[in-house]
Design a protein around this motif. Structure first.
Motif, PDB file in Angstrom:
ATOM      1  N   LEU A 137      39.458  37.097  48.931  1.00  0.00           N
ATOM      2  CA  LEU A 137      39.984  38.919  49.026  1.00  0.00           C
ATOM      3  C   LEU A 137      38.777  39.378  50.504  1.00  0.00           C
ATOM      4  N   VAL A 138      37.680  38.874  49.841  1.00  0.00           N
ATOM      5  CA  VAL A 138      36.632  39.641  50.887  1.00  0.00           C
ATOM      6  C   VAL A 138      36.561  39.046  51.581  1.00  0.00           C
ATOM      7  N   ALA A 139      37.178  38.058  52.580  1.00  0.00           N
ATOM      8  CA  ALA A 139      37.428  37.669  53.723  1.00  0.00           C
ATOM      9  C   ALA A 139      38.951  38.145  54.323  1.00  0.00           C
ATOM     10  N   ASP A 140      39.785  38.500  53.865  1.00  0.00           N
ATOM     11  CA  ASP A 140      41.150  39.271  53.959  1.00  0.00           C
ATOM     12  C   ASP A 140      40.652  40.082  54.528  1.00  0.00           C
ATOM     13  N   LEU A 141      39.933  41.338  53.062  1.00  0.00           N
ATOM     14  CA  LEU A 141      39.799  42.444  53.679  1.00  0.00           C
ATOM     15  C   LEU A 141      38.718  42.640  54.812  1.00  0.00           C
ATOM     16  N   ALA A 142      37.662  41.616  55.284  1.00  0.00           N
ATOM     17  CA  ALA A 142      37.181  41.911  56.281  1.00  0.00           C
ATOM     18  C   ALA A 142      37.580  42.037  57.456  1.00  0.00           C
ATOM     19  N   ASP A 143      38.529  40.872  57.260  1.00  0.00           N
ATOM     20  CA  ASP A 143      39.838  40.755  58.850  1.00  0.00           C
ATOM     21  C   ASP A 143      40.323  41.854  58.584  1.00  0.00           C
ATOM     22  N   MET A 144      40.492  42.691  57.840  1.00  0.00           N
ATOM     23  CA  MET A 144      40.938  44.225  58.311  1.00  0.00           C
ATOM     24  C   MET A 144      40.162  45.455  58.541  1.00  0.00           C
ATOM     25  N   HIS A 145      39.457  45.432  57.759  1.00  0.00           N
ATOM     26  CA  HIS A 145      38.603  46.645  57.789  1.00  0.00           C
ATOM     27  C   HIS A 145      37.218  46.570  58.790  1.00  0.00           C
ATOM     28  N   ASP A 146      37.202  46.938  60.182  1.00  0.00           N
ATOM     29  CA  ASP A 146      35.252  45.967  60.808  1.00  0.00           C
ATOM     30  C   ASP A 146      34.317  46.626  59.970  1.00  0.00           C
ATOM     31  N   GLY A 147      33.424  45.223  60.104  1.00  0.00           N
ATOM     32  CA  GLY A 147      31.964  45.899  59.438  1.00  0.00           C
ATOM     33  C   GLY A 147      32.056  46.158  58.138  1.00  0.00           C
ATOM     34  N   LEU A 148      32.909  45.188  57.706  1.00  0.00           N
ATOM     35  CA  LEU A 148      32.746  44.770  56.146  1.00  0.00           C
ATOM     36  C   LEU A 148      32.344  43.560  55.847  1.00  0.00           C
ATOM     37  N   ASP A 149      31.944  42.872  56.768  1.00  0.00           N
ATOM     38  CA  ASP A 149      31.318  41.758  55.891  1.00  0.00           C
ATOM     39  C   ASP A 149      29.654  41.281  56.500  1.00  0.00           C
ATOM     40  N   ALA A 150      29.573  43.213  57.000  1.00  0.00           N
ATOM     41  CA  ALA A 150      27.931  43.076  57.478  1.00  0.00           C
ATOM     42  C   ALA A 150      27.682  44.018  56.228  1.00  0.00           C
ATOM     43  N   ASN A 151      28.220  44.948  55.429  1.00  0.00           N
ATOM     44  CA  ASN A 151      27.721  45.694  54.094  1.00  0.00           C
ATOM     45  C   ASN A 151      27.096  44.525  53.113  1.00  0.00           C
ATOM     46  N   PRO A 152      26.140  45.642  53.025  1.00  0.00           N
ATOM     47  CA  PRO A 152      24.912  44.467  51.901  1.00  0.00           C
ATOM     48  C   PRO A 152      25.217  44.541  50.655  1.00  0.00           C
ATOM     49  N   VAL A 153      26.241  45.177  50.379  1.00  0.00           N
ATOM     50  CA  VAL A 153      26.816  44.950  48.536  1.00  0.00           C
ATOM     51  C   VAL A 153      27.861  44.000  48.609  1.00  0.00           C
ATOM     52  N   ILE A 154      28.420  43.387  49.725  1.00  0.00           N
ATOM     53  CA  ILE A 154      29.268  42.383  50.630  1.00  0.00           C
ATOM     54  C   ILE A 154      29.019  41.250  49.339  1.00  0.00           C
ATOM     55  N   TRP A 155      27.386  41.714  50.252  1.00  0.00           N
ATOM     56  CA  TRP A 155      26.274  39.962  50.521  1.00  0.00           C
ATOM     57  C   TRP A 155      26.121  40.020  48.922  1.00  0.00           C
ATOM     58  N   GLU A 156      25.186  41.091  48.886  1.00  0.00           N
ATOM     59  CA  GLU A 156      24.985  40.627  47.382  1.00  0.00           C
ATOM     60  C   GLU A 156      26.556  39.756  46.282  1.00  0.00           C
ATOM     61  N   LEU A 157      27.040  40.783  46.946  1.00  0.00           N
ATOM     62  CA  LEU A 157      28.553  40.307  45.433  1.00  0.00           C
ATOM     63  C   LEU A 157      29.183  38.762  45.654  1.00  0.00           C
ATOM     64  N   THR A 158      29.015  38.397  46.980  1.00  0.00           N
ATOM     65  CA  THR A 158      29.352  36.890  47.344  1.00  0.00           C
ATOM     66  C   THR A 158      28.299  36.336  46.901  1.00  0.00           C
ATOM     67  N   ALA A 159      27.104  37.035  46.452  1.00  0.00           N
ATOM     68  CA  ALA A 159      25.974  35.557  46.577  1.00  0.00           C
ATOM     69  C   ALA A 159      26.096  35.364  45.130  1.00  0.00           C
ATOM     70  N   ARG A 160      26.088  36.674  44.283  1.00  0.00           N
ATOM     71  CA  ARG A 160      26.216  36.269  43.355  1.00  0.00           C
ATOM     72  C   ARG A 160      27.317  35.655  42.788  1.00  0.00           C
ATOM     73  N   PHE A 161      28.608  35.321  42.840  1.00  0.00           N
ATOM     74  CA  PHE A 161      29.327  34.708  42.826  1.00  0.00           C
ATOM     75  C   PHE A 161      30.059  33.914  43.735  1.00  0.00           C
ATOM     76  N   PRO A 162      29.353  33.125  43.567  1.00  0.00           N
ATOM     77  CA  PRO A 162      29.413  31.601  44.765  1.00  0.00           C
ATOM     78  C   PRO A 162      30.578  30.481  44.169  1.00  0.00           C
ATOM     79  N   ARG A 163      31.381  30.511  45.674  1.00  0.00           N
ATOM     80  CA  ARG A 163      32.439  29.886  44.600  1.00  0.00           C
ATOM     81  C   ARG A 163      32.322  28.093  44.304  1.00  0.00           C
ATOM     82  N   LEU A 164      33.026  27.689  43.300  1.00  0.00           N
ATOM     83  CA  LEU A 164      32.728  26.686  42.577  1.00  0.00           C
ATOM     84  C   LEU A 164      33.188  25.382  43.265  1.00  0.00           C
TER      85      LEU A 164
END
Length: 164
Positions: A137-164
């Motif tokens: 979902l984050v990857a899809d949203l980042a493709d649609m919305h410029d700058g989302l993948d540079a948001n520190p909240v998104i970084w923390e979220l994806t680091a908190r719940f890494p893929r297994l």
């Protein structure tokens, strides 16, 4: 097999002036990316889905990851006989998704479908699928919305719940 999915709403678009790079937690969880979500048991060919158009899909993915972890707090893990409960409430509604874990399985039921029997999902698979769903979902949203993948909240979220 579990399938988690979403669709974004055209009726509730994000505000055009949104700076996704600096959007705060509240905006990301409650104000942006509205649509519908579903949880499906592919093997049983059953699903629970919303059809409201206003569910914040990033918040759903985030909350689902939190809930799966919350259901795993018993030190006995999958051997715990005592049921563990959690709820995911939808902010603009009184409806909830209810989760009940006993042993290695999680029963998921919805307030808006009281006559349907709960989906019975393996906890380990739900954890893996919830995290995959969040990252996809984050990857899809980042493709649609410029700058989302540079948001520190998104970084923390994806680091908190890494893929297994």
């Amino acid at each position: 097999m579990i399938d988690l999915g979403y669709s974004l709403s055209r009726r509730f678009p994000d505000p055009p002036q949104t700076d996704y790079r600096t959007a705060d937690v509240r905006a990301l969880r409650h104000d942006l990316f509205c649509g519908d979500v579903y949880v499906a048991d592919v093997t049983a060919d059953r699903e629970l889905s919303t059809a409201w158009g206003w569910v914040p899909v990033l918040d759903f993915a985030w909350a689902l990851c939190d809930i799966v972890e919350q259901l795993d707090r018993d030190p006995l893990g999958s051997r715990a006989a005592r049921p563990q409960y959690a709820e995911l409430d939808f902010t603009e509604s009184t409806d909830r998704l209810r989760f009940r874990r006993r042993f290695g399985f999680v029963d998921v039921s919805a307030d808006w479908a009281p006559d349907d029997r709960p989906l019975s999902l393996a906890h380990a698979e739900l954890r893996r699928e919830a995290r995959d769903f969040l990252h996809d979902l984050v990857a899809d949203l980042a493709d649609m919305h410029d700058g989302l993948d540079a948001n520190p909240v998104i970084w923390e979220l994806t680091a908190r719940f890494p893929r297994l």
